[in-house]
Design a protein around this motif. Structure first.
Motif, short mmCIF file in Angstrom:
data_model
loop_
_atom_site.label_atom_id
_atom_site.label_comp_id
_atom_site.label_asym_id
_atom_site.label_seq_id
_atom_site.Cartn_x
_atom_site.Cartn_y
_atom_site.Cartn_z
N ALA A 137 17.09 35.37 37.43
CA ALA A 137 16.74 34.93 38.78
C ALA A 137 16.86 33.42 38.89
O ALA A 137 17.44 32.89 39.84
N ARG A 138 16.34 32.75 37.90
CA ARG A 138 16.42 31.30 37.91
C ARG A 138 17.88 30.85 37.95
O ARG A 138 18.26 29.95 38.70
N GLY A 139 18.68 31.52 37.12
CA GLY A 139 20.10 31.18 37.05
C GLY A 139 20.81 31.40 38.37
O GLY A 139 21.68 30.62 38.76
N LEU A 140 20.41 32.45 39.05
CA LEU A 140 21.05 32.77 40.32
C LEU A 140 20.82 31.64 41.32
O LEU A 140 21.70 31.27 42.09
N VAL A 141 19.61 31.09 41.29
CA VAL A 141 19.27 30.02 42.23
C VAL A 141 19.86 28.69 41.79
O VAL A 141 20.49 27.98 42.57
N THR A 142 19.63 28.35 40.55
CA THR A 142 19.99 27.00 40.10
C THR A 142 21.45 26.90 39.66
O THR A 142 21.98 25.80 39.55
N GLY A 143 22.05 28.02 39.35
CA GLY A 143 23.41 27.97 38.83
C GLY A 143 23.46 27.57 37.37
O GLY A 143 24.52 27.32 36.82
N LYS A 144 22.29 27.49 36.74
CA LYS A 144 22.21 27.10 35.32
C LYS A 144 21.64 28.25 34.50
O LYS A 144 20.70 28.91 34.93
N THR A 145 22.20 28.44 33.34
CA THR A 145 21.67 29.52 32.49
C THR A 145 21.25 29.03 31.11
O THR A 145 20.78 29.82 30.30
N ASN A 146 21.45 27.75 30.85
CA ASN A 146 21.16 27.22 29.52
C ASN A 146 21.87 27.97 28.42
O ASN A 146 21.33 28.20 27.34
N THR A 147 23.06 28.39 28.72
CA THR A 147 23.86 29.11 27.75
C THR A 147 25.21 28.42 27.60
O THR A 147 25.78 27.95 28.58
N ILE A 148 25.68 28.38 26.38
CA ILE A 148 26.99 27.79 26.11
C ILE A 148 27.91 28.88 25.58
O ILE A 148 27.51 29.64 24.70
#
Lengths: 339, 339
Positions: A58-69
DNA sequence: CTGAAAGCGCTTACAG
DNA sequence: CTGAAAGCGCTTACAG
């Protein structure tokens, strides 16, 4: 399945506060938003009590960030890649990032598919050991402001960050070492690949040969069926040139396979033929005699890669100036090159 | 950053259809929902034209599925793990799943953190090489109907899927092989770990020793500082028991380190001491003399692990009956055990 | 200092 | 055969 998980909404309801307040506190913006210390404390305590953890999707959907490389290697089963993977993972972890990895096995179509898959999964940045034909896709990533760092080899046609070693110089020195050990007929065993790192190694060899006015002996093994081809082609090659007294292997699996062939042929190392390998590992260290090898500074590479990526990630895009860094290597001298 | 990406909404707007229709078609439910062939075709053509790809984050948020498997190993830099990782990745890929991996380095707290992180990222299933103290967390996963498969070692206190090898029998046979080569004083070099696979190997050794009424010689190296400890402790051990004529190494890094020590001490293999290693690899094959080794069927393990996980993933939960599979191994006889 | 509301991009009952 | 609407769990202008 996830019904039992606590959400921000649950917390705000339970505490009689709004989602906003909870979210701010959770994201460390309590002070910035001037939320009272008491409220903050109460929320934090409750969060801890119920064991809330945020839903990254959900956070990723909003922020566009997933903290994944996304980490694309040729083959994670190859010790060079698995070792650098281990170091990169460690470094990334420290920076709060997780790694998703996958292997291309050298195939462009697989590589292309992986990049797209990673993009669809919203990875924040890419570490890529590129195959051929990736120019367009990687340029596209850059246009979309998705940070990319290439390693091990690069794509000359595009301008992107690259961390690798000084392959030309490394191979030059490896061969020079053979000359210093009085070898006159030095062969290079390499692959037919057009990858930059292999080309540079070839150039390093050629420079030395030319400089010392020696004869060139080059055997190029196709990547396809490399195991069988190495066996047969290398054996033929050695028999064809009985004068050979020095051999450089241009990459790790060629050395391992080649040494096995040499042993089976009963070739004495170093008395008959001296040997230098590229990319050090345990096999070379424990082989009898120990094999002189070019060591890649894996730890340094891993660190540079992650540092570069983290900077761009913080920036939210690739830096204006791309870096192209070629780290010097070290030649580890062992018994295989005499003394 | 993602503004330029096409969404379902964009498509439905452009085509004058609803999101629902687009979504159904995209998910292959066109027929099921009896959407006209023309509409389907039109949508598919448009999707292709604009190069739409779904946002997995959004999909994951709704469906609770991410098509990702969390893979927790001890250390991806260890060839055993990197090779099985390579195979697992390949198998998972075929089944439409991606792998996120991370290394515990044997630390429970790191392992715990990783499991939680994976959960927060919504991985669908877990493949775990467990450390100690993970019982509670893994039971919890099971309660939440998140499929888990353990490998390499298991946790006796909990009931979960496990794929590994028959360690007890493998070590028993390795030692038996030494006895058959007329060795009388056989040592086991192992770790102080309480992991099930190490305990089973120890038991296999003990069974053989007891059965043949031999003397027990066991050296246990702490996992911490294993490199240094192996050097010093192993050297002391060998000097303390000059009668030793056979050695079993219980895991791969012990063999590699131990062989180096033996070489430095000038111990003749196999005339003075015969050697068997656990977990085959290139170092053992190319060592002079070639080292007899227990080979783990990596490919078979990888396949069983993924197959099991995919079944549970399809079920949406762990199967009622957990499987606990111990695959037989193969002893590869080389020169280190004489003849 | 805090909250109501919109929106990220998707899926899926429900309705017709 | 197709659509309007709710909702997944979060963040963040905007308003007060």
């Amino acid at each position: 399945m996830k019904r039992n998980r606590v959400s921000i909404k649950d917390i705000s309801k339970a505490l009689g506060l709004s989602n906003t307040t909870i979210s701010f506190i959770l994201n460390g913006k309590a002070e910035e938003m001037r939320i009272s210390a008491q409220v903050t404390e109460r929320v934090l305590a409750y969060v801890k009590e119920v064991g809330y953890t945020p839903n990254y999707l959900a956070r990723g959907l909003v922020t566009g960030k997933t903290n994944t490389i996304g980490f694309i290697v040729e083959n994670i089963g190859n010790p060079f890649f698995s070792q650098i993977a281990s170091l990169i993972e460690e470094q990334a972890y420290k920076g709060g990032y997780k790694i998703i990895y996958s292997s291309t096995n050298g195939q462009s179509d697989k590589a292309l598919e992986l990049i797209r898959m990673f993009r669809d999964r919203g990875v924040d940045g890419y570490i890529i050991c590129p195959t051929e034909k990736l120019e367009e896709e990687i340029s596209q990533l850059k246009e979309e402001n998705r940070p990319v760092v290439l390693f091990d080899r690069f794509l000359p046609a595009i301008d992107s960050h690259y961390i690798g070693i000084d392959n030309e110089q490394a191979m030059y020195e490896a061969c020079k070492h053979l000359v210093e050990r009085n070898r006159k007929n030095i062969a290079l065993i390499t692959t037919d690949s057009r990858q930059t790192q292999m080309i540079s190694r070839l150039e390093g060899y050629k420079r030395l040969i030319k400089e010392r006015k020696l004869n060139e002996y080059i055997l190029s093994i196709p990547y396809e069926n490399r195991k069988e081809r190495l066996q047969s082609d290398f054996e033929d090659f050695i028999k064809k040139y009985p004068k050979l007294d020095g051999i450089c292997f241009a990459t790790n699996y060629l050395a391992v396979g080649g040494l096995e062939v040499m042993r089976n042929l009963g070739l004495k190392i170093p008395s008959k033929i001296a040997v230098v390998a590229f990319d050090d590992n345990e096999v070379l260290r424990l082989f009898q005699p120990g094999i002189t090898a070019v060591e890649q500074p894996l730890e340094e590479m891993a660190k540079l890669i992650i540092d570069r990526l983290l900077v761009d990630l913080k920036l939210g895009k690739s830096a204006e100036k791309t870096i192209h860094k070629e780290i010097p290597t070290r030649l580890i001298v062992r018994e295989s090159t005499g003394n």
